[in-house]
Design an enzyme around this catalytic site. Structure first.
Site, PDB file in Angstrom:
ATOM      1  N   ASP A   2      18.299 -46.661  -5.919  1.00  0.00           N
ATOM      2  CA  ASP A   2      18.547 -46.141  -4.787  1.00  0.00           C
ATOM      3  C   ASP A   2      18.051 -47.045  -3.845  1.00  0.00           C
ATOM      4  OD1 ASP A   2      18.944 -44.880  -2.250  1.00  0.00           O
ATOM      5  OD2 ASP A   2      17.715 -43.151  -2.893  1.00  0.00           O
ATOM      6  N   ASN A  29      24.909 -56.392  -0.913  1.00  0.00           N
ATOM      7  CA  ASN A  29      25.985 -55.844  -1.118  1.00  0.00           C
ATOM      8  C   ASN A  29      26.287 -54.604  -0.931  1.00  0.00           C
ATOM      9  OD1 ASN A  29      29.009 -56.632  -0.996  1.00  0.00           O
ATOM     10  ND2 ASN A  29      28.891 -56.014  -3.297  1.00  0.00           N
ATOM     11  N   SER A  81      30.859 -56.368   7.835  1.00  0.00           N
ATOM     12  CA  SER A  81      32.125 -55.827   7.964  1.00  0.00           C
ATOM     13  C   SER A  81      32.542 -56.009   9.337  1.00  0.00           C
ATOM     14  CB  SER A  81      32.136 -54.151   7.654  1.00  0.00           C
ATOM     15  OG  SER A  81      33.484 -53.906   7.982  1.00  0.00           O
ATOM     16  N   TYR A  94      28.813 -46.226  10.209  1.00  0.00           N
ATOM     17  CA  TYR A  94      29.018 -47.437   9.473  1.00  0.00           C
ATOM     18  C   TYR A  94      28.972 -48.748  10.362  1.00  0.00           C
ATOM     19  CZ  TYR A  94      31.709 -50.611   6.221  1.00  0.00           C
ATOM     20  OH  TYR A  94      31.911 -51.653   5.397  1.00  0.00           O
ATOM     21  N   ALA A  96      27.550 -49.026  13.264  1.00  0.00           N
ATOM     22  CA  ALA A  96      26.137 -49.279  13.714  1.00  0.00           C
ATOM     23  C   ALA A  96      25.445 -50.002  12.753  1.00  0.00           C
ATOM     24  CB  ALA A  96      25.443 -47.950  14.241  1.00  0.00           C
ATOM     25  N   LYS A  98      26.458 -51.875  10.217  1.00  0.00           N
ATOM     26  CA  LYS A  98      26.893 -53.307   9.981  1.00  0.00           C
ATOM     27  C   LYS A  98      26.518 -54.205  11.198  1.00  0.00           C
ATOM     28  CE  LYS A  98      28.291 -52.466   5.829  1.00  0.00           C
ATOM     29  NZ  LYS A  98      27.956 -53.183   4.590  1.00  0.00           N
ATOM     30  N   ILE A 127      39.976 -55.693   2.697  1.00  0.00           N
ATOM     31  CA  ILE A 127      39.830 -56.319   1.123  1.00  0.00           C
ATOM     32  C   ILE A 127      40.617 -55.205   0.133  1.00  0.00           C
ATOM     33  CG2 ILE A 127      38.589 -57.562  -0.568  1.00  0.00           C
ATOM     34  CD1 ILE A 127      38.782 -58.892   2.396  1.00  0.00           C
TER      35      ILE A 127
END
Length: 186
Positions: A2, A29, A81, A94, A96, A98, A127
């Site tokens: 986790d 990643n 991203s 998401y 925020a 990245k 992608i």
């Protein structure tokens, strides 16, 4: 593992570093999405995305920095991203997380540069993955209209960039955010 749990990250890296004692490359990643408009977003959804994407990147980076400093060498590649640069409706959590990775990476590059450790961000655009397979044909066509190369990237495209950043060919590149998006964010 986790990735949002500092204890689990510390445990796995302690095991790895006890076994191999050196670590040349870290690629952060891990990432999740949990899309929702802010007006409807529950705090737990916000926190889960931030904890996984941003805090997980911090935990893993922190776990390797002492070893890399001691070695006077290392490469940290964080996967961001393009959403961290441009935002996206329903993805404030998401975006925020990245965007945070970009700022974190620039600061870390400044902290570690004198020790011959590079830190960079790879910002994929759209992608061809399981995430984009969930898009409707209408959504895919809308995204393709925004991409000058008129195609989605592949995981191989991203892997090639990451491999370059892991190689000695990138030794003088640090603190950079490299978009791999077919020109979408130009």
């Amino acid at each position: 593992l986790d990735i949002s749990s500092k204890n689990e990250v510390d445990k796995i890296f302690n095991t790895i570093l006890n076994d191999i004692q050196t670590l040349d490359v870290l690629i952060n990643n891990a990432g999740i999405t949990s899309d929702q408009l802010v007006a409807r977003m529950e705090f737990e959804i916000w926190q889960n995305v931030i904890n996984t994407n941003l805090s997980g990147t911090f935990y893993c980076s922190k776990a390797v920095t002492k070893t890399m400093i001691r070695q006077k060498y290392g490469k940290i590649i964080n996967i961001g991203s393009i959403i961290g640069e441009v935002g996206n409706q329903g993805q404030s959590n998401y975006a925020a997380s990245k965007a945070g990775i970009i700022g974190f990476s620039k600061s870390l590059a400044k902290e570690l540069g004198s020790r011959n450790i590079t830190v960079n961000v790879v910002n994929p655009g759209y992608i061809d993955t399981g995430m984009t397979n969930n898009l409707s044909d209408i959504q895919k066509n809308d995204f393709l209209k925004k991409i000058p190369l008129n195609k989605f990237g592949t995981v191989i495209d991203v892997a090639n960039l990451v491999c370059f950043l892991c190689s000695d060919k990138s030794n003088y590149i640090t603190g950079q955010t490299i978009n791999i998006d077919g020109g979408m964010v130009i």
